[in-house]
Design a protein around this motif. Structure first.
Motif, PDB file in Angstrom:
ATOM      1  N   THR A  63      62.485 -11.909 100.694  1.00 54.78           N
ATOM      2  CA  THR A  63      63.318 -12.645  99.753  1.00 54.78           C
ATOM      3  C   THR A  63      63.620 -14.043 100.290  1.00 54.78           C
ATOM      4  O   THR A  63      63.616 -14.258 101.495  1.00 54.78           O
ATOM      5  CB  THR A  63      64.641 -11.901  99.445  1.00 54.78           C
ATOM      6  OG1 THR A  63      65.302 -12.579  98.379  1.00 54.78           O
ATOM      7  CG2 THR A  63      65.554 -11.844 100.637  1.00 54.78           C
ATOM      8  N   ASP A 101      69.194  -7.817  97.152  1.00 56.89           N
ATOM      9  CA  ASP A 101      68.772  -9.172  97.509  1.00 56.89           C
ATOM     10  C   ASP A 101      68.426  -9.944  96.240  1.00 56.89           C
ATOM     11  O   ASP A 101      68.515  -9.416  95.139  1.00 56.89           O
ATOM     12  CB  ASP A 101      67.614  -9.149  98.521  1.00 56.89           C
ATOM     13  CG  ASP A 101      66.330  -8.545  97.969  1.00 56.89           C
ATOM     14  OD1 ASP A 101      65.959  -8.827  96.804  1.00 56.89           O
ATOM     15  OD2 ASP A 101      65.670  -7.790  98.707  1.00 56.89           O
ATOM     16  N   SER A 103      65.463 -11.319  95.357  1.00 61.41           N
ATOM     17  CA  SER A 103      64.071 -11.259  94.909  1.00 61.41           C
ATOM     18  C   SER A 103      63.916 -10.227  93.795  1.00 61.41           C
ATOM     19  O   SER A 103      64.534  -9.168  93.828  1.00 61.41           O
ATOM     20  CB  SER A 103      63.157 -10.883  96.080  1.00 61.41           C
ATOM     21  OG  SER A 103      61.846 -10.655  95.623  1.00 61.41           O
ATOM     22  N   GLY A 155      68.176 -10.233  90.862  1.00 61.55           N
ATOM     23  CA  GLY A 155      67.359  -9.778  91.982  1.00 61.55           C
ATOM     24  C   GLY A 155      67.052  -8.297  91.865  1.00 61.55           C
ATOM     25  O   GLY A 155      66.702  -7.809  90.796  1.00 61.55           O
TER      26      GLY A 155
END
Length: 136
Positions: free
Chosen positions: A61, A84, A86, A123
């Motif tokens: 990430t 996270d 991502s 995310g």
């Protein structure tokens, strides 16, 4: 950067902490998981599981922060998760004997009853569940 911790006072028991998205966060993540399991009268591989989840987030990430949580959603179950920024889902790789990376999700798969990923608006959340009968 300040670190924030939260203890759930309602609902099922849980602890969470926001930390920098760095390799060094693996130690505070373990320090979050171990006492929680001890409080619930459990010992297990949760420290290794959270280490691998943190390492995966750090490697994949671009975000500056992660959120690590450990909870007991039902008697006999422990859920460890890392959030996270991502949106790329982790994929288990088959590392050969000489690879230095690529074994984290394999370890999580072996040490837990199941694991998965939830996409979030900002995310993802990668989680792993351990059942008490495996918690030894």
């Amino acid at each position: 950067m300040p670190v924030s911790s939260v203890v759930r006072t309602t609902g099922h028991p849980g602890y969470s902490q926001t930390m920098p998205c760095t390799v060094e966060s693996a130690d505070p993540a373990r320090q979050l998981v171990r006492p929680a399991l001890c409080t619930w009268g459990l010992e297990d591989d949760g420290a290794l599981v959270v280490t691998e989840l943190v390492a995966n987030a750090v490697q994949h990430t671009q975000g500056h922060l992660i959120r690590v949580s450990v909870s007991r959603p039902a008697p006999g179950l422990v859920r460890i998760q890392v959030v996270d920024r991502s949106k790329i889902r982790p994929e288990r790789r088959n590392a050969d004997d000489y690879s230095e990376r690529g074994r984290g999700l394999f370890l999580i798969e072996v040490l837990t009853d199941h694991w998965g990923t939830d996409l979030l608006p900002f995310g993802k959340r990668v989680w792993a569940v351990l059942a008490e009968e495996r918690v030894v």
